[in-house]
Design an enzyme around this catalytic site. Structure first.
Site, PDB file in Angstrom:
ATOM      1  N   SER A 178      16.765 -14.404 -23.234  1.00 37.95           N
ATOM      2  CA  SER A 178      17.377 -13.029 -24.109  1.00 37.95           C
ATOM      3  C   SER A 178      18.744 -12.594 -23.830  1.00 37.95           C
ATOM      4  CB  SER A 178      16.196 -12.172 -24.170  1.00 37.95           C
ATOM      5  OG  SER A 178      16.027 -11.507 -22.943  1.00 37.95           O
ATOM      6  N   HIS A 206      13.534 -16.132 -29.105  1.00 38.49           N
ATOM      7  CA  HIS A 206      15.006 -15.922 -29.555  1.00 38.49           C
ATOM      8  C   HIS A 206      15.161 -17.298 -30.282  1.00 38.49           C
ATOM      9  CE1 HIS A 206      15.935 -12.118 -28.291  1.00 38.49           C
ATOM     10  NE2 HIS A 206      15.316 -12.330 -27.106  1.00 38.49           N
ATOM     11  N   LYS A 237      11.948 -11.003 -34.793  1.00 33.06           N
ATOM     12  CA  LYS A 237      13.427 -11.369 -34.493  1.00 33.06           C
ATOM     13  C   LYS A 237      13.786 -12.203 -35.783  1.00 33.06           C
ATOM     14  CE  LYS A 237      12.928 -10.007 -30.001  1.00 33.06           C
ATOM     15  NZ  LYS A 237      12.523 -10.205 -28.519  1.00 33.06           N
TER      16      LYS A 237
HETATM   17  C1  LIG Z   1      11.926  -9.227 -27.693  1.00 30.56           C
HETATM   18  C2  LIG Z   1      11.310 -10.276 -26.651  1.00 30.56           C
HETATM   19  C3  LIG Z   1       9.983  -9.991 -26.520  1.00 30.56           C
HETATM   20  C4  LIG Z   1       9.293  -8.595 -27.139  1.00 30.56           C
HETATM   21  O1  LIG Z   1       8.859  -9.353 -28.282  1.00 30.56           O
HETATM   22  P1  LIG Z   1       8.421  -7.889 -29.238  1.00 30.56           P
HETATM   23  O2  LIG Z   1       7.871  -8.492 -30.499  1.00 30.56           O
HETATM   24  O3  LIG Z   1       9.869  -7.262 -29.713  1.00 30.56           O
HETATM   25  O4  LIG Z   1       7.582  -6.952 -28.489  1.00 30.56           O
HETATM   26  C5  LIG Z   1       9.473 -11.080 -25.693  1.00 30.56           C
HETATM   27  N1  LIG Z   1       9.886 -11.889 -24.983  1.00 30.56           N
HETATM   28  C6  LIG Z   1      11.111 -11.961 -25.194  1.00 30.56           C
HETATM   29  C7  LIG Z   1      11.961 -13.318 -24.589  1.00 30.56           C
HETATM   30  C8  LIG Z   1      12.006 -11.184 -25.898  1.00 30.56           C
HETATM   31  O5  LIG Z   1      13.316 -11.310 -26.012  1.00 30.56           O
END
Ligand SMILES: *Cc1c(COP(=O)(O)O)cnc(C)c1O
Length: 391
Positions: A178, A206, A237
């Site tokens: 991330s 991602h 996302k």
């Molecule tokens: C953003 C993210 C999460 C958390 O997801 P949310 O739905 O925002 O709580 C989990 N794992 C990774 C790798 C992330 O980048």
């Protein structure tokens, strides 16, 4: 007591680690109004622009009219509605798994799934740069946590031999890291999983919607869809909605329903969110989705080339997440502030999100950026970087 809280805040400030929210007024488009001024948004995870897609908003409005505003209870009490089941079958069809289970967020997924699968007497092998929610899930589980050097398959192989126990064994990794935008070596991890009879869990927060010909994520791109036991993806996302899923076998789904505390002890997602997610998955799987992925990929290639051309170190990024390595926290935050004054919004990333001395600007490219936007932004970044001695 109040003094000690004041002192702690002072300490956070003096180490350059103070954080505060920033207000976006209006919509999440490529250019946004940030605290009154227009800026180019270069730090959103809305990679495909779906957060702004009329089909998602329309689906949400229709769902509220038909089903109301809330799930009203947790899933196992009376909070499972038609849209939960529809989203789960849509996710399973999209990922090509037997079934899927929706979680309230990616954070809730990881902190629920990992303790549901492993506990005392078991071992978790986790990449050192995995997301905080994976680390938190691992700590909650009570299993032995072995963190291996980032993407180092040989080190992992040695550690797996050394820590082989009698209990369950879980390999867990981000699909796309991330904060670095590089990919996990998934086919090597799948091989180790087979050799050591382990479970393989990929958190593709991602990658889902973005990577692979069908947008199924890093596992599709690297050919390990079948080998992966737990595909975690987020819906907040690239999908432009909110929530998360685990795409798994039917029995794995049953186990998660019975054991994952973040699933059991939390109110179910509301209809508006579920309907937006279904609409997003339909777009991602359509020719429109293919077009958006192509634009995103072209933009990421362009932006990496522009930054490298200006002399920046962008690490091993091969995706839409493109870090500019700055080192020090104070320099990173000044860099980000200066860019903001010039109309470019990029967040500086500091510990504990990344290791000390690997502070960075985390740039994220979207399908909705124009080539002119990105060329202009790279120019502003280069000018500020030269002033601050980063490049
Ligand atoms: C953003 C993210 C999460 C958390 O997801 P949310 O739905 O925002 O709580 C989990 N794992 C990774 C790798 C992330 O980048």
């Amino acid at each position: 007591m109040r003094d000690s809280i004041h002192d702690e805040l002072q300490q956070i400030r003096s180490r350059g680690l103070y954080r505060a929210t920033r207000l976006i007024q209006g919509r999440q488009t490529a250019r946004v109004t940030l605290e009154g001024g227009e800026v180019l948004l270069l730090c959103s995870n809305n990679y495909l622009g779906l957060a702004e897609h009329p089909a998602l908003a329309e689906a949400s409005v229709r769902a509220i009219r038909s089903f109301g505003a809330s799930g009203g209870a947790s899933r196992l009490v009376s909070g499972t509605m038609e849209l939960h089941e529809q989203l789960e079958s849509t996710v399973a069809a999209f990922k090509g798994t037997e079934s899927a289970l929706v979680f309230n967020s990616g954070y809730a997924a990881n902190t629920g799934i990992i303790p549901a699968l492993v506990g005392r007497g078991d071992v978790i092998f986790s990449d050192r740069l995995n997301h905080a929610s994976i680390v938190d899930g691992a700590l909650l589980s009570g299993a032995r946590l072995v963190r291996y050097p980032h993407n180092d398959v040989n080190a992992l192989a040695r550690l797996m031999t050394k820590h082989r126990g009698s209990g369950r064994c879980l390999i867990v990794t981000d699909g796309v890291f991330s904060m670095d935008g590089d990919l996990a070596p998934l086919s090597a991890l799948a091989e180790l999983k087979h050799r050591h009879d382990a479970l393989l869990m990929i958190d593709d927060a991602h990658g889902c919607g973005v990577l692979g010909a069908g947008g199924r994520g890093s596992a599709e791109l690297l050919g390990v869809m079948e080998e992966t036991d737990i595909h975690v993806g987020t819906l907040g996302k690239a999908m432009g909605s909110f929530g998360a899923y685990a795409a798994v076998s039917s029995e794995m789904r049953e186990l998660l329903i019975n054991r994952a505390r973040s699933f059991i002890f939390s109110t179910s997602l509301p209809p508006a969110v579920l309907a937006a997610s279904v609409a997003a998955l339909e777009i991602v799987a359509s020719p429109e989705g293919t077009g958006l992925r192509k634009r995103l990929c072209d933009n990421a290639v362009l932006f990496r080339q522009l930054l490298a051309g200006h002399g920046f170190a962008v690490g091993d990024s091969s995706t839409q997440i493109i870090p500019i390595m700055c080192g020090d926290a104070q320099v990173t935050m000044r860099f980000s502030e200066e860019l903001l004054h010039e109309g470019v919004f990029v967040q500086g990333i500091r510990p504990p999100t990344v290791p000390a001395n690997s502070c960075r600007l985390r740039c994220t490219v979207m399908a909705t950026h124009s080539r002119e936007d990105l060329t202009w932004a790279a120019g502003r970044i280069a000018a500020a970087g030269r002033r601050l001695g980063v490049v």
